[in-house]
Write a protein that holds these residues in place. Structure first.
Motif, mmCIF file in Angstrom:
data_model
loop_
_atom_site.group_PDB
_atom_site.id
_atom_site.type_symbol
_atom_site.label_atom_id
_atom_site.label_comp_id
_atom_site.label_asym_id
_atom_site.label_seq_id
_atom_site.Cartn_x
_atom_site.Cartn_y
_atom_site.Cartn_z
ATOM 1 N N LEU A 76 0.781 -1.596 0.064
ATOM 2 C CA LEU A 76 -0.379 0.247 -0.240
ATOM 3 C C LEU A 76 1.121 1.130 -0.434
ATOM 4 N N LYS A 77 1.990 1.586 0.821
ATOM 5 C CA LYS A 77 2.579 2.684 1.215
ATOM 6 C C LYS A 77 3.552 2.599 -0.699
ATOM 7 N N ALA A 78 3.865 1.671 -1.248
ATOM 8 C CA ALA A 78 4.765 1.622 -2.549
ATOM 9 C C ALA A 78 3.977 2.604 -3.522
ATOM 10 N N LEU A 79 2.128 1.501 -3.600
ATOM 11 C CA LEU A 79 1.057 2.379 -4.853
ATOM 12 C C LEU A 79 1.282 3.924 -4.211
ATOM 13 N N ASN A 80 1.467 4.431 -3.397
ATOM 14 C CA ASN A 80 1.234 5.841 -2.720
ATOM 15 C C ASN A 80 2.684 6.056 -2.796
ATOM 16 N N SER A 81 3.904 5.976 -2.950
ATOM 17 C CA SER A 81 4.679 6.606 -3.362
ATOM 18 C C SER A 81 5.186 6.358 -5.434
ATOM 19 N N LEU A 82 4.713 5.227 -5.428
ATOM 20 C CA LEU A 82 4.268 5.604 -7.210
ATOM 21 C C LEU A 82 3.740 6.799 -7.544
#
Length: 302
Positions: free
Chosen positions: A6-12
């Motif tokens: 979830l955090k990686a998608l937000n970072s993207l």
């Protein structure tokens, strides 16, 4: 998905790229965005966004992510090593919502009074008695939100949780905890709710129905109907199964683990004609009905 995904998608969404790690490389959701939707691309050490990712993220992920982030931050759970599954976060958020509404206090007091075990609490909220085993961070988060200092180590507690009411007319034994967190309507209709903990029904040997009619509410899946209900019926022969009125859902679609397998079991004698037809339809369509999707009051009228 877990919090790392979830955090990686937000970072993207914010940066247009993020460092690739083993969790992201094996993520079903991220690989779906790469291979099926063509919104991301993967190199040997990073993920990058493609045209249309921003719109997809804002439509399908952003609002939910923000709600999780706010909840975790407000409860001092937002730590670099956090690995909660998305469903874990949803359950913790639900528990906090019940606490704010005031519907959790009675159950919380019973949990403390009974010195409930960790596995008992795990079964209550996560529907799997072993789910919290070896998950110290999640257990600590649960203690914090429930405001409970400890859970006992015993595997099975002999305690029935009850949502009582004035002048009860009937009792409903629930497979899951959900209905006990919504006390207003049952109490208005003189319904006393019991929760004994799914398959942990030995404690029903000592149950006193006080001569009141008693009904059973459960998930209409293999475990609920073919395993738990016959065991409950042995303990309380007068109990009657409630006919569900919730919307059936696909077993595969919902990734449900209780699948139909009826060759060695026969419960026809325990079901009414109407219930048998509902069961046949569910098996034919590979569907199930989740207990909390039903209207409890209307089920009693059928």
């Amino acid at each position: 998905m877990n919090w790392i995904e979830l955090k990686a998608l937000n970072s993207l969404y914010i940066n247009g790229e993020t460092k690739l790690n083993d969790t992201l490389d094996k993520s079903g959701e991220i690989n779906y965005l790469i291979n099926s939707l063509r919104k991301l691309e993967k190199s040997y050490n990073k993920l990058s966004t493609l045209e249309g990712f921003t719109e997809t993220y804002e439509k399908d992920y952003l609002k939910t992510y923000k709600s999780y982030e706010i909840f975790l931050s407000e409860n001092q759970l937002l730590k670099p090593q956090l690995r909660f599954e998305e469903n874990d976060i949803k359950i913790l958020m639900n528990i906090q919502a019940w606490k704010k509404e005031g519907t959790l206090e009675e159950l919380r007091n019973q949990i403390i009074a009974s010195d409930e075990s960790l596995r008992g609490v795990s079964l209550m909220f996560f529907k799997n008695e072993k789910y919290l085993d070896n998950k110290a961070s999640l257990v600590n988060a649960l203690k914090q939100i429930l405001e409970v200092e400890h859970f006992a180590n015993e595997k099975d507690q002999q305690y029935i949780y009850k949502l009582e009411c004035y002048k009860p007319k009937t009792i409903i034994l629930c497979e899951n905890l959900d209905f006990l967190t919504k006390p207003n309507k049952p109490r208005q209709h003189g319904i006393e709710l019991w929760y004994a903990g799914g398959k942990n029904i030995n404690k029903l040997d000592f149950a006193d129905t006080r001569g009141l009619p008693i009904y059973y509410s459960c998930d209409w899946d293999y475990d609920g109907l073919f395993i738990i209900y016959p065991l409950v019926k042995e303990k309380i022969p007068t109990i009657q199964l409630l006919t569900p009125n919730g919307e059936p859902r696909g077993i595969e679609e919902t990734e449900h683990s209780s699948k139909w397998a009826i060759k060695d079991r026969n419960i026809d004698s325990l079901l009414t004609f109407t219930q048998l037809n509902v069961l046949k339809g569910l098996i034919k369509n590979n569907q199930w009905i989740i207990e909390e999707s039903n209207n409890l009051i209307d089920m009693l009228k059928i």
